[in-house]
Design an enzyme around this catalytic site. Structure first.
Site, PDB file in Angstrom:
ATOM      1  N   ASP A   8     -76.344  66.973  31.570  1.00  0.00           N
ATOM      2  CA  ASP A   8     -75.942  66.310  30.405  1.00  0.00           C
ATOM      3  C   ASP A   8     -75.678  64.747  30.664  1.00  0.00           C
ATOM      4  O   ASP A   8     -75.371  64.085  29.585  1.00  0.00           O
ATOM      5  CB  ASP A   8     -74.680  67.043  29.853  1.00  0.00           C
ATOM      6  CG  ASP A   8     -74.781  68.406  29.616  1.00  0.00           C
ATOM      7  OD1 ASP A   8     -75.918  68.706  29.155  1.00  0.00           O
ATOM      8  OD2 ASP A   8     -73.664  69.404  30.072  1.00  0.00           O
ATOM      9  N   LEU A  14     -68.183  71.424  27.243  1.00  0.00           N
ATOM     10  CA  LEU A  14     -68.056  70.228  26.627  1.00  0.00           C
ATOM     11  C   LEU A  14     -68.456  69.046  27.393  1.00  0.00           C
ATOM     12  O   LEU A  14     -68.394  67.910  26.929  1.00  0.00           O
ATOM     13  CB  LEU A  14     -66.457  69.984  25.975  1.00  0.00           C
ATOM     14  CG  LEU A  14     -66.124  71.114  25.031  1.00  0.00           C
ATOM     15  CD1 LEU A  14     -64.449  70.880  25.051  1.00  0.00           C
ATOM     16  CD2 LEU A  14     -66.740  71.055  23.780  1.00  0.00           C
ATOM     17  N   GLY A  15     -69.098  69.308  28.532  1.00  0.00           N
ATOM     18  CA  GLY A  15     -69.583  68.013  29.252  1.00  0.00           C
ATOM     19  C   GLY A  15     -68.460  66.743  29.566  1.00  0.00           C
ATOM     20  O   GLY A  15     -68.886  65.722  29.777  1.00  0.00           O
ATOM     21  N   GLY A  16     -67.099  67.229  30.120  1.00  0.00           N
ATOM     22  CA  GLY A  16     -66.159  66.440  30.445  1.00  0.00           C
ATOM     23  C   GLY A  16     -66.645  65.737  31.867  1.00  0.00           C
ATOM     24  O   GLY A  16     -66.377  64.420  31.925  1.00  0.00           O
ATOM     25  N   GLY A  17     -67.077  66.457  32.660  1.00  0.00           N
ATOM     26  CA  GLY A  17     -67.506  65.766  33.924  1.00  0.00           C
ATOM     27  C   GLY A  17     -68.550  64.914  33.656  1.00  0.00           C
ATOM     28  O   GLY A  17     -68.802  63.655  34.224  1.00  0.00           O
ATOM     29  N   SER A  18     -69.719  65.205  32.990  1.00  0.00           N
ATOM     30  CA  SER A  18     -70.968  64.433  32.734  1.00  0.00           C
ATOM     31  C   SER A  18     -70.253  63.143  32.033  1.00  0.00           C
ATOM     32  O   SER A  18     -70.893  61.901  32.060  1.00  0.00           O
ATOM     33  CB  SER A  18     -71.877  65.043  31.677  1.00  0.00           C
ATOM     34  OG  SER A  18     -72.260  66.126  32.510  1.00  0.00           O
ATOM     35  N   LYS A  60     -69.477  66.343  24.585  1.00  0.00           N
ATOM     36  CA  LYS A  60     -70.745  66.731  23.959  1.00  0.00           C
ATOM     37  C   LYS A  60     -70.604  68.294  23.594  1.00  0.00           C
ATOM     38  O   LYS A  60     -69.851  69.017  24.171  1.00  0.00           O
ATOM     39  CB  LYS A  60     -71.945  66.428  25.025  1.00  0.00           C
ATOM     40  CG  LYS A  60     -71.833  67.307  26.268  1.00  0.00           C
ATOM     41  CD  LYS A  60     -72.662  68.765  26.006  1.00  0.00           C
ATOM     42  CE  LYS A  60     -72.449  69.814  27.007  1.00  0.00           C
ATOM     43  NZ  LYS A  60     -72.729  71.151  26.773  1.00  0.00           N
ATOM     44  N   PRO A  91     -61.494  69.224  27.545  1.00  0.00           N
ATOM     45  CA  PRO A  91     -61.201  70.247  28.724  1.00  0.00           C
ATOM     46  C   PRO A  91     -61.790  70.351  29.580  1.00  0.00           C
ATOM     47  O   PRO A  91     -63.180  70.107  29.600  1.00  0.00           O
ATOM     48  CB  PRO A  91     -61.235  71.570  27.575  1.00  0.00           C
ATOM     49  CG  PRO A  91     -60.715  70.852  26.243  1.00  0.00           C
ATOM     50  CD  PRO A  91     -61.242  69.554  26.271  1.00  0.00           C
ATOM     51  N   VAL A  92     -61.575  70.818  30.934  1.00  0.00           N
ATOM     52  CA  VAL A  92     -62.244  70.831  32.173  1.00  0.00           C
ATOM     53  C   VAL A  92     -62.912  72.554  32.150  1.00  0.00           C
ATOM     54  O   VAL A  92     -62.343  73.145  31.592  1.00  0.00           O
ATOM     55  CB  VAL A  92     -61.395  70.864  33.370  1.00  0.00           C
ATOM     56  CG1 VAL A  92     -62.305  71.065  34.522  1.00  0.00           C
ATOM     57  CG2 VAL A  92     -61.041  69.443  33.293  1.00  0.00           C
TER      58      VAL A  92
END
Length: 316
Positions: free
Chosen positions: A168, A131-135, A32, A126-127
């Site tokens: 997110d 960019l909301g990777g965990g979400s 995101k 990317p962590v």
């Protein structure tokens, strides 16, 4: 557009699958970004989180979550794959604090089941990048478990659970375009072809999307703490941008370079440090790529499409 959720099977079939499902569910969930991000005051009743008014956009950089049922009582397992794991690969990382695992536990509690699921996450987002990777991982896990356990809960019920986990995550369940309010968890989807979507296109949020990513990460709490001190810069569509740039100056350099190369918009994504640039056409996209490479203001360049949505697939 929402992820496809299959129709429920019979009670007898559900009982058989409860013993051990042979099905593997795979969900590709996009990153995101925030086309706008207005940050208001912090609220004690939200655990100190800030009031937000944002326009979400899902962009085509995908993490993949695969969920497979385990034997009853076996518990959960988590495997991480990918070249860009960041601090997730650290031996100090607590697996039980992973967003996907928290989402699995939340679904298990809501469904009154044990979390006997094997999760595999292939990281491409990317962590610690805004960019909301965990979400995305959490949302993908919820969508996968919803199908794996044949709960067939509607998106609104999943969003209610997701809102207890993070800002997110409710958006990431469907992707696309949406407005977010509250602390970001109250979602109003923007329908394809709607007046609101056309207005965003007219403002230049269309065409090629380029993500300038970094090896370094930013802590979201640290960015908000800095925001509380420095505030938002005049004219910034992302109120966290000045704070993120003060902590990670290369993000500001990447924005300047992309703007000079003809980007329709260039901004810090969420709490950063990643930078997102929109290019109206291929020529503009190539200019941005070249200047980013020549000036080394980003570590990695990702080309993507937007708006995107989660994809769910089932393998017997």
């Amino acid at each position: 557009m929402s992820p496809v959720i299959s129709h429920p099977r019979s009670a007898a079939a559900r009982h058989q699958s409860d013993e051990l499902s042979p099905i593997t569910i795979t969900v590709d969930c996009p990153a995101k970004t925030n086309l706008t991000l207005e940050v208001g005051p912090a609220h004690d009743e939200w655990g100190g989180r800030h009031e937000l008014d944002t326009t979400y956009c899902a962009i085509g950089v995908y993490d993949t979550v695969t969920a497979t049922a385990k034997q009853p009582g076996a518990g959960f397992s988590l495997e991480l794959e990918g070249a860009y794991l960041g601090d997730l690969a650290s031996s100090r990382s607590d697996m039980r604090r992973n967003h996907a695992v928290l989402a699995l536990f939340a679904m298990a509690q809501a469904a009154e089941r044990e979390p006997d699921v094997a999760l595999t996450i292939t990281k491409r987002i990317p962590v610690g990048a805004g960019l909301g990777g965990g979400s995305a991982d959490a949302a993908a896990t919820m969508l996968a478990v919803n199908r794996l356990w044949e709960l067939n809960w509607p998106i609104e019920r999943l969003r209610t659970i997701a809102a207890t986990l993070g800002a997110d995550m409710p958006f990431c369940l469907t992707g696309g375009l949406a407005y977010g309010t509250g602390f970001g968890e109250r979602i109003t989807d923007i329908a394809p072809g709607s007046r609101d979507e056309l207005a965003l296109i007219e403002q230049g949020f269309s065409g090629e999307v380029l993500v300038g990513a970094y090896q370094s990460q930013l802590s979201t709490p640290e960015v908000y703490h800095t925001f509380d001190i420095v505030g938002a810069a005049e004219g910034d569509r992302n109120h966290l941008q000045a704070a993120a740039i003060s902590l990670h100056p290369r993000s500001g350099q990447a924005i300047d370079a992309a703007t000079q190369a003809g980007a329709s918009h260039a901004f810090v994504s969420g709490s950063g440090p990643s930078v997102v640039a929109f290019a109206a056409d291929e020529a503009a996209a190539q200019r941005i790529i070249e200047v980013w490479r020549d000036t080394a203001v980003v570590d990695r360049i990702i080309r993507a499409k937007s708006p995107e949505h989660p994809n769910i697939s089932v393998r017997q």
